[in-house]
Structure formats: structure tokens, C-alpha cells
Motif scaffolding. Structure first.
Motif, short mmCIF file in Angstrom:
data_model
loop_
_atom_site.label_atom_id
_atom_site.label_comp_id
_atom_site.label_asym_id
_atom_site.label_seq_id
_atom_site.Cartn_x
_atom_site.Cartn_y
_atom_site.Cartn_z
N HIS A 1 0.80 -1.23 0.00
CA HIS A 1 0.00 0.00 0.00
C HIS A 1 0.83 1.28 0.00
O HIS A 1 0.28 2.36 0.17
CB HIS A 1 -0.97 0.04 1.18
N HIS A 2 2.16 1.19 -0.15
CA HIS A 2 2.97 2.41 -0.19
C HIS A 2 4.16 2.21 -1.12
O HIS A 2 5.11 1.52 -0.79
CB HIS A 2 3.46 2.80 1.20
N HIS A 3 4.06 2.83 -2.28
CA HIS A 3 5.14 2.71 -3.25
C HIS A 3 6.17 3.80 -3.03
O HIS A 3 5.85 4.93 -2.71
CB HIS A 3 4.57 2.82 -4.68
N ARG A 4 7.41 3.43 -3.18
CA ARG A 4 8.50 4.39 -3.07
C ARG A 4 9.32 4.42 -4.36
O ARG A 4 10.50 4.66 -4.33
CB ARG A 4 9.40 4.01 -1.88
N ASP A 5 8.65 4.16 -5.45
CA ASP A 5 9.29 4.25 -6.77
C ASP A 5 9.05 5.63 -7.34
O ASP A 5 8.46 5.79 -8.39
CB ASP A 5 8.73 3.17 -7.71
N GLU A 6 9.50 6.61 -6.61
CA GLU A 6 9.29 8.00 -7.02
C GLU A 6 10.44 8.43 -7.91
O GLU A 6 11.45 8.92 -7.44
CB GLU A 6 9.10 8.87 -5.78
N HIS A 7 10.27 8.16 -9.18
CA HIS A 7 11.28 8.46 -10.18
C HIS A 7 10.58 8.98 -11.44
O HIS A 7 9.36 8.98 -11.52
CB HIS A 7 12.12 7.21 -10.49
N LEU A 8 11.37 9.40 -12.39
CA LEU A 8 10.82 9.93 -13.62
C LEU A 8 10.39 8.79 -14.55
O LEU A 8 11.12 7.83 -14.75
CB LEU A 8 11.87 10.79 -14.33
N HIS A 9 9.18 8.90 -15.10
CA HIS A 9 8.71 7.99 -16.14
C HIS A 9 8.80 8.74 -17.46
O HIS A 9 8.21 9.82 -17.61
CB HIS A 9 7.27 7.55 -15.85
N LYS B 1 6.74 4.80 -28.37
CA LYS B 1 5.65 4.68 -27.39
C LYS B 1 6.03 3.88 -26.15
O LYS B 1 5.16 3.54 -25.35
CB LYS B 1 4.37 4.09 -28.00
N ASN B 2 7.31 3.58 -25.97
CA ASN B 2 7.74 2.87 -24.76
C ASN B 2 7.76 3.83 -23.57
O ASN B 2 7.94 5.03 -23.71
CB ASN B 2 9.13 2.27 -24.95
N VAL B 3 7.57 3.24 -22.38
CA VAL B 3 7.65 3.99 -21.13
C VAL B 3 8.85 3.45 -20.35
O VAL B 3 8.95 2.26 -20.10
CB VAL B 3 6.37 3.84 -20.28
N TYR B 4 9.76 4.35 -20.01
CA TYR B 4 10.99 3.98 -19.31
C TYR B 4 10.95 4.51 -17.88
O TYR B 4 10.54 5.65 -17.65
CB TYR B 4 12.21 4.60 -20.01
N CYS B 5 11.41 3.72 -16.93
CA CYS B 5 11.59 4.16 -15.55
C CYS B 5 13.02 4.66 -15.43
O CYS B 5 13.97 3.88 -15.61
CB CYS B 5 11.36 3.02 -14.57
N LEU B 6 13.19 5.94 -15.16
CA LEU B 6 14.53 6.52 -15.01
C LEU B 6 14.80 6.71 -13.52
O LEU B 6 14.53 7.75 -12.94
CB LEU B 6 14.62 7.85 -15.78
N ASP B 7 15.34 5.66 -12.92
CA ASP B 7 15.55 5.60 -11.47
C ASP B 7 16.72 6.44 -10.99
O ASP B 7 16.76 6.81 -9.82
CB ASP B 7 15.79 4.14 -11.03
N ASP B 8 17.69 6.70 -11.84
CA ASP B 8 18.95 7.29 -11.39
C ASP B 8 18.99 8.81 -11.41
O ASP B 8 20.03 9.40 -11.15
CB ASP B 8 20.11 6.73 -12.22
N LEU B 9 17.87 9.44 -11.73
CA LEU B 9 17.83 10.90 -11.73
C LEU B 9 17.55 11.42 -10.32
O LEU B 9 16.77 10.83 -9.58
CB LEU B 9 16.74 11.41 -12.66
N ASN B 10 18.19 12.52 -9.97
CA ASN B 10 17.89 13.17 -8.69
C ASN B 10 16.73 14.12 -8.89
O ASN B 10 16.86 15.11 -9.61
CB ASN B 10 19.12 13.93 -8.17
N LEU B 11 15.60 13.80 -8.29
CA LEU B 11 14.43 14.64 -8.41
C LEU B 11 14.39 15.65 -7.28
O LEU B 11 14.82 15.36 -6.16
CB LEU B 11 13.16 13.77 -8.38
N PRO B 12 13.85 16.81 -7.56
CA PRO B 12 13.77 17.82 -6.50
C PRO B 12 12.77 17.40 -5.44
O PRO B 12 11.82 16.66 -5.72
CB PRO B 12 13.28 19.07 -7.24
N PRO B 13 12.96 17.85 -4.21
CA PRO B 13 11.99 17.52 -3.16
C PRO B 13 10.65 18.20 -3.44
O PRO B 13 10.60 19.25 -4.09
CB PRO B 13 12.62 18.07 -1.89
N VAL B 14 9.60 17.58 -2.99
CA VAL B 14 8.27 18.14 -3.15
C VAL B 14 7.89 18.81 -1.84
O VAL B 14 7.74 18.15 -0.81
CB VAL B 14 7.24 17.05 -3.52
N ASN B 15 7.79 20.13 -1.86
CA ASN B 15 7.43 20.90 -0.67
C ASN B 15 5.99 21.35 -0.81
O ASN B 15 5.68 22.22 -1.62
CB ASN B 15 8.36 22.11 -0.50
#
Length: 140
Positions: free
Chosen positions: A88-96, A103-117
Motif C-alpha cells: 500500500h505504499h510505493h517508493r518508486d518515485e522516479h521519472l517515467h 511509445k515505450n515507457v521507461y523508468c529513469l531511477d537514477d535521476l535526482n528529483l527535486p523535493p516536493v514541498n
């Protein structure tokens, strides 16, 4: 430990029965470099009907084994979660990344995403970042 044993242990750790269709879905998703839609899975997994596949994907998503993202057509696509996900809690917070050509969808796990404030009073339980453009193969 081989993949089959890892998948069996994964199912057991999430209190899911070890069934051949579940193991086949895990095996297929583990070999994909892109997210995969249910219709695509239906085309390559023989002997598993649409309802059974839907139930497998729903159970895997609920347990934090896979995560869902949407492609440019609004079709749900699935990919294996990282080991950080919980029931019930996903932590795959990365860029799709949605490629507009193939038309492929890629999970880009290695990017540093900004924090969500978020503003006062909001509680973040997850987020989904997506981008569109050309993948390396289509950009050649």
C-alpha cells in the motif's frame, strides 16, 4: 539463487500463493527494460486469461511488487518496484519517460528529483513524474 527462487521468495514474503501465472508475470517483467501494458502481457503469456492477469497485476501493485504508470494513450503500464516499496505504499518515485516515437515507457531511477514541498496541511503519500520526448534509440 536463481530468478525462479527469488520470485518464489518474493511471493512468499508478500503472503501470495506461488502459482505458475504469477511466476510467469514476474519473470517476464524482470526481463523488460521498459514498462509493459496488460494487453502486451496478454499477447506474450499464453494460457492466462485477461481476468486472471488483471487480478495478478492488481495484487502485485497492492503488495508493492510492481508499480503502474500511464503511457501517452492513457494505457496503464507496469514495471517491477524497487526493494523500497511496501504494501500500500510505493517508493518508486522516479521519472517515467514516454517516448513519442516508439511509445515505450521507461523508468529513469537514477535521476535526482527535486523535493516536493507542499503547503501547510497537505500530506504527501507519493508522486508521479513523467516526461515526454525521444528515447536514445529513437533519437538516433
Amino acid at each position: 539463487m536463481n530468478n525462479q527462487q527469488q520470485f518464489e521468495n518474493l511471493l512468499k514474503s508478500h503472503q501470495l500463493k506461488r502459482t505458475e501465472p504469477r511466476l510467469r508475470v514476474l519473470s517476464l517483467l524482470s526481463t523488460k527494460k521498459v514498462a509493459t501494458s496488460q494487453p502486451d502481457l496478454e499477447n506474450v503469456i499464453a494460457g492466462v486469461d485477461r481476468v486472471t492477469l488483471y487480478r495478478i497485476l492488481s495484487a502485485f501493485e497492492e503488495k508493492g511488487i510492481i508499480h503502474k504508470m500511464f503511457d501517452l494513450n492513457g494505457t496503464a503500464n507496469y514495471a517491477l518496484c524497487s526493494s523500497n516499496c511496501e504494501e500500500h505504499h510505493h517508493r518508486d518515485e522516479h521519472l517515467h519517460f514516454n517516448c513519442v516515437s516508439c511509445k515505450n515507457v521507461y523508468c529513469l531511477d537514477d535521476l535526482n528529483l527535486p523535493p516536493v514541498n507542499l503547503p501547510q496541511g497537505f500530506k504527501l503519500e507519493g508522486f508521479n513524474f513523467s516526461a515526454t520526448g525521444l528515447c536514445p534509440k529513437c533519437n538516433k
